[in-house]
Design an enzyme around this catalytic site. Structure first.
Site, PDB file in Angstrom:
ATOM      1  N   HIS A  76       0.834  -1.220   0.000  1.00 51.07           N
ATOM      2  CA  HIS A  76       0.000   0.000   0.000  1.00 51.07           C
ATOM      3  C   HIS A  76       0.863   1.262   0.000  1.00 51.07           C
ATOM      4  O   HIS A  76       0.527   2.262   0.640  1.00 51.07           O
ATOM      5  CB  HIS A  76      -0.939   0.030   1.213  1.00 51.07           C
ATOM      6  CG  HIS A  76      -1.940  -1.092   1.234  1.00 51.07           C
ATOM      7  ND1 HIS A  76      -3.212  -0.977   0.721  1.00 51.07           N
ATOM      8  CD2 HIS A  76      -1.859  -2.367   1.706  1.00 51.07           C
ATOM      9  CE1 HIS A  76      -3.869  -2.112   0.881  1.00 51.07           C
ATOM     10  NE2 HIS A  76      -3.067  -2.978   1.471  1.00 51.07           N
ATOM     11  N   ASN A 149     -10.236  -3.085   2.437  1.00 47.32           N
ATOM     12  CA  ASN A 149      -9.879  -3.186   1.020  1.00 47.32           C
ATOM     13  C   ASN A 149     -11.134  -3.054   0.169  1.00 47.32           C
ATOM     14  O   ASN A 149     -12.248  -3.128   0.694  1.00 47.32           O
ATOM     15  CB  ASN A 149      -9.234  -4.549   0.716  1.00 47.32           C
ATOM     16  CG  ASN A 149      -7.750  -4.583   1.067  1.00 47.32           C
ATOM     17  OD1 ASN A 149      -7.113  -3.553   1.252  1.00 47.32           O
ATOM     18  ND2 ASN A 149      -7.205  -5.790   1.155  1.00 47.32           N
ATOM     19  N   HIS A 340      -3.771   1.227  12.170  1.00 46.02           N
ATOM     20  CA  HIS A 340      -3.440   0.063  13.004  1.00 46.02           C
ATOM     21  C   HIS A 340      -4.728  -0.653  13.385  1.00 46.02           C
ATOM     22  O   HIS A 340      -5.670  -0.028  13.887  1.00 46.02           O
ATOM     23  CB  HIS A 340      -2.686   0.543  14.250  1.00 46.02           C
ATOM     24  CG  HIS A 340      -2.428  -0.528  15.257  1.00 46.02           C
ATOM     25  ND1 HIS A 340      -2.173  -1.842  14.912  1.00 46.02           N
ATOM     26  CD2 HIS A 340      -2.359  -0.472  16.610  1.00 46.02           C
ATOM     27  CE1 HIS A 340      -1.985  -2.548  16.013  1.00 46.02           C
ATOM     28  NE2 HIS A 340      -2.090  -1.755  17.050  1.00 46.02           N
ATOM     29  N   TYR A 363       0.760  -3.993  12.049  1.00 44.42           N
ATOM     30  CA  TYR A 363       0.552  -2.571  11.742  1.00 44.42           C
ATOM     31  C   TYR A 363       1.327  -1.655  12.683  1.00 44.42           C
ATOM     32  O   TYR A 363       1.880  -0.642  12.269  1.00 44.42           O
ATOM     33  CB  TYR A 363      -0.947  -2.231  11.734  1.00 44.42           C
ATOM     34  CG  TYR A 363      -1.609  -2.793  10.496  1.00 44.42           C
ATOM     35  CD1 TYR A 363      -1.826  -4.156  10.378  1.00 44.42           C
ATOM     36  CD2 TYR A 363      -1.958  -1.994   9.429  1.00 44.42           C
ATOM     37  CE1 TYR A 363      -2.384  -4.702   9.241  1.00 44.42           C
ATOM     38  CE2 TYR A 363      -2.524  -2.527   8.290  1.00 44.42           C
ATOM     39  CZ  TYR A 363      -2.737  -3.881   8.195  1.00 44.42           C
ATOM     40  OH  TYR A 363      -3.283  -4.416   7.060  1.00 44.42           O
TER      41      TYR A 363
END
Ligand code: HDE
Length: 708
Positions: A76, A149, A340, A363
């Site tokens: 990403h 997503n 996160h 994360y």
């Protein structure tokens, strides 16, 4: 920051305002605030002499520049953010005690970062890929990050395999080729050896992999979460984002051309829409399953390679997010935003989905090096608007000045402050799920069916979506060099459909599948998988008009007025920038020339009449290419009066035009609109707008293929 502030949007905006810095009307200074007299000549021993070490301004300027880059995200990396707010439709009290889901009058500020997954920071927006859709809700209970997503399932079932799938899909390590693409040997080698990926591959190779706009994609939380209410009762849930503009995609040819013509296509689209006041809106939906229904399905509800078909478990729309403010500074906001999975608030909780569990580690870990230490929560974009108090101290780039001596617990000196909060006082209390098991590295038997939902996906697609999907395989697997891998792909997807496997085999030059009787027959189809029944709107779309001198002014004016009245954007395109003049010498401003734009930047094309103008366009190769691509990409195409001759010349075999007709009769052949001897375009422009709203005229692809 007042906790009872109803307008939470302003709370975040106000907080960010403390950090905004404008240099307008100011003197240039060093980082120490010392005014600088010259920033273009370094300090030298004589005009032609060496630079002197003493030049503190040179050293500071250069040192800062040398360190202006931080590591890009490992996945990403390319993204784009925007601010907005979220409002719940009605209290969700029965399901969750999350404060931002209680009161419809509260606007909770949000920051969203959309992204591609595989490409590096400078890669193109329109490549085939999964899109990230990460939202930070700045709630009065602290930050909640919904890191989603645009596809509802994932490649793997266990987070420990994430480094493997990412290594396989990223450019190959010997030559760093290909950029931002799954079409290569290592990825497909990984797929055939990791068959839990079957369902996700269906989504990735479908039109979902090439969205028209960030404003026109769905978002999915993928994992199963829990809502917990103030009585401690829990429900299993899945999160969805539904765009009000509908879910729409590019064609493959268009996405490839756009990657060269405008690699910033998606970020530009989002930025422009927000600047124009066309605020993208997404409804937040949840699917809800009672705890005691956990085992009532023929899939495991904790398996992240499975959807809960919307026809089986409906999506309840619970609120709406509006993106209404562009970021002020890309680096400070989009690049430094740290999402996160563990940023969660009371009323929402996790489940034992093994993918989710692993994300909870990754994360936080990934930000430590990317953002240079443990204090990234103090970066303005990441700051909570709820007050932060704890005994964590120091570390790189600490900005908070903590008062007092005490940074430990239990303490007597400060009365044991900061105090912990009970559940009643808003303290996060983990849902008390009973867990009982032996330590084991093994996957549940209930996670072993990899093909039923992949087959359901295939059989839920509309005809044109299936055609696109098969072609995507032709490209992706056709790009693989090793015939063994290609053959294995054919065998693997014969479990989903023999029709599909045969179509792949034929195109990529390997044998049809050897296996027989392995095709899975899905128990149901899920129409919600297809994009064919989404929302269709003309608003915010963009139309190109081709013009040269001698066009008919009233036709252009009528069309432009109708489009603008329907909130459609119009751009006039010609060979040269400047002005074009009508046959009565009325001027029209030319926004783009053939070099600065391309047919792929528009949703539709209109060409007005005017003899001299059409005679000129007939000599412009670029104008003809515009028409050919608009046609091939199944977009609405309109021509009035003399312009119809141009269309018959450019598309002779393809289409029935009004050329044979006359007398002001509107002719509509699969979104190609023509009219001749027309003095008034009001019906024509209205039909043009209706056709534009349909997004594309996919049946035209069939006609095109038959006649090719
Ligand atoms: Fe991510 N993912 N992910 N992911 N992911 C990251 O975190 C990871 C997964 C998603 O705009 C990284 O801050 C693991 C699913 C988005 O900043 C990293 C696994 C979903 C973003 C990471 C997954 C996502 C990330 C890289 C398997 C959809 C961009 C930089 C268990 C539900 C966030 C970062 C942004 C980013 C790890 C799978 C969505 C490395 C280990 C499933 C939208 O931590």
């Amino acid at each position: 920051m007042a906790n009872n502030d109803k307008n939470m949007k302003d709370a975040k905006d106000n907080q960010l305002n403390e950090y905004r810095n404008s240099s307008q009307g100011e003197k240039l200074t060093t980082n120490q605030g010392v005014r600088v007299s010259n920033t273009s000549e370094s300090l030298k021993a004589g005009e032609r002499g060496p630079t002197i070490m003493e030049d503190f301004h040179f050293r500071e300027k250069m040192t800062h520049f040398d360190h202006e880059r931080i590591p890009e995200r490992v996945v990403h990396a390319r993204g784009f953010g925007a601010h907005g707010y979220f409002q719940v439709y009605e209290s969700m009290k029965d399901y969750t005690k999350a404060k931002f889901l209680q009161d419809p009058s509260v606007k909770t500020p949000v920051f969203v970062r959309f992204s591609t997954v595989v490409g590096s920071r400078g890669s193109a927006d329109t490549v085939r890929d999964v899109r990230g859709f990460a939202t930070k809700f700045y709630t009065e209970d602290g930050n909640f990050d919904l890191v989603a997503n645009n596809m509802p399932v994932f490649f793997i079932q266990d987070a420990i395999k994430f480094p493997d799938v990412v290594h396989a899909i990223k450019p190959e390590p010997d030559n760093e080729i290909p950029q931002a693409s799954a079409a290569h040997d290592t990825f497909w080698d990984w797929v055939v050896n990791n068959r839990e990926s079957a369902h996700m591959i269906m989504w990735l190779l479908s039109d979902r992999g090439i969205p028209r706009s960030y404003r026109m994609m769905e978002g999915f939380g993928v994992h199963t979460f829990r809502f917990v209410n103030d009585q401690g009762k829990a429900h299993f849930i899945k999160f969805h984002w539904k765009p009000l503009l509908g879910v729409h995609s590019l064609t493959w040819d268009e996405s490839q051309k756009l990657a060269g013509k405008n690699p910033d296509y998606h970020r530009q689209d989002l930025w422009d829409a927000i600047n124009n006041g066309e605020y993208p809106e997404f409804e937040l939906g949840v699917q809800i399953i009672e705890e005691d229904q956990e085992f009532n399905f023929d899939f495991d509800i904790l398996d992240p390679t499975k959807i809960w078909p919307e026809e089986q478990v409906p999506v309840k729309k619970i609120g709406k997010m509006t993106l209404n403010r562009n970021q002020d500074n890309f680096f400070a906001e989009t690049e430094q935003a740290a999402f996160h999975m563990g940023n969660i608030v009371p009323g929402i909780d996790f489940t034992n989905d093994p993918l989710l569990q692993g994300r909870l580690f990754s994360y936080l870990d990934t930000q430590l090096i990317r953002l240079g230490g443990p204090n990234f929560h103090e970066i303005p974009i990441n700051r909570s608007i709820a007050p932060v108090h704890n005994n964590q101290r120091d570390g790189f780039h600490r900005t908070t000045i903590d008062l007092g001596k005490v940074a430990y617990r239990a303490n007597g000196i400060d009365n044991n402050d900061p105090a912990t909060a009970s559940g009643q006082e808003g303290g996060f209390e983990h849902y008390q799920e009973k867990v009982d098991g032996v330590k084991i590295r093994q996957r549940s038997e209930s996670f072993k069916d990899h093909y039923s939902q992949a087959a359901m996906f295939y059989h839920s697609l509309s005809d044109h979506e299936k055609r696109h999907f098969i072609k995507a395989f032709h490209f992706e697997v056709g790009s693989v060099k090793d015939p063994k891998i290609k053959q294995q792909v054919v065998e693997m997807f014969s479990n989903v459909s023999h029709e599909l496997a045969n179509a792949i085999a034929q195109s990529v030059g390997v044998q049809p599948p050897q296996s027989t009787n392995n095709e899975v027959k899905p128990k149901m189809t899920s129409p919600a998988i297809s994009q064919a029944k989404t929302n269709f709107k003309a608003q915010t779309r963009k139309v190109g008009i081709l013009l040269t001198d001698g066009f008919k002014f009233n036709e252009v004016q009528e069309m432009m007025t109708a489009l603008r009245n329907n909130d459609v954007h119009v751009e006039v395109i010609s060979k040269n920038l400047g002005q074009a003049h009508s046959d009565q010498n009325e001027p029209v401003e030319i926004k783009q020339n053939y070099s600065t734009t391309h047919s792929v930047m528009y949703d539709a094309l209109y060409i007005p009449g005017g003899k001299q103008h059409i005679d000129q366009l007939m000599k412009h190769k670029e104008a003809k290419d515009f028409i050919k691509d608009t046609f091939a990409h199944a977009k609405t195409l309109g021509a009035s009066n003399e312009a119809v001759n141009l269309l018959s010349q450019v598309l002779p075999a393809h289409i029935s035009l009004a050329g044979d007709q006359s007398n002001n009769e509107l002719f509509n052949d699969l979104g190609v609109l023509t009219i001749q001897q027309a003095s008034n375009l009001s019906d024509f422009s209205q039909t043009f707008i209706n056709e534009l709203a349909k997004h594309r005229h996919w049946e035209r692809e069939l006609k095109d293929e038959k006649q090719a």
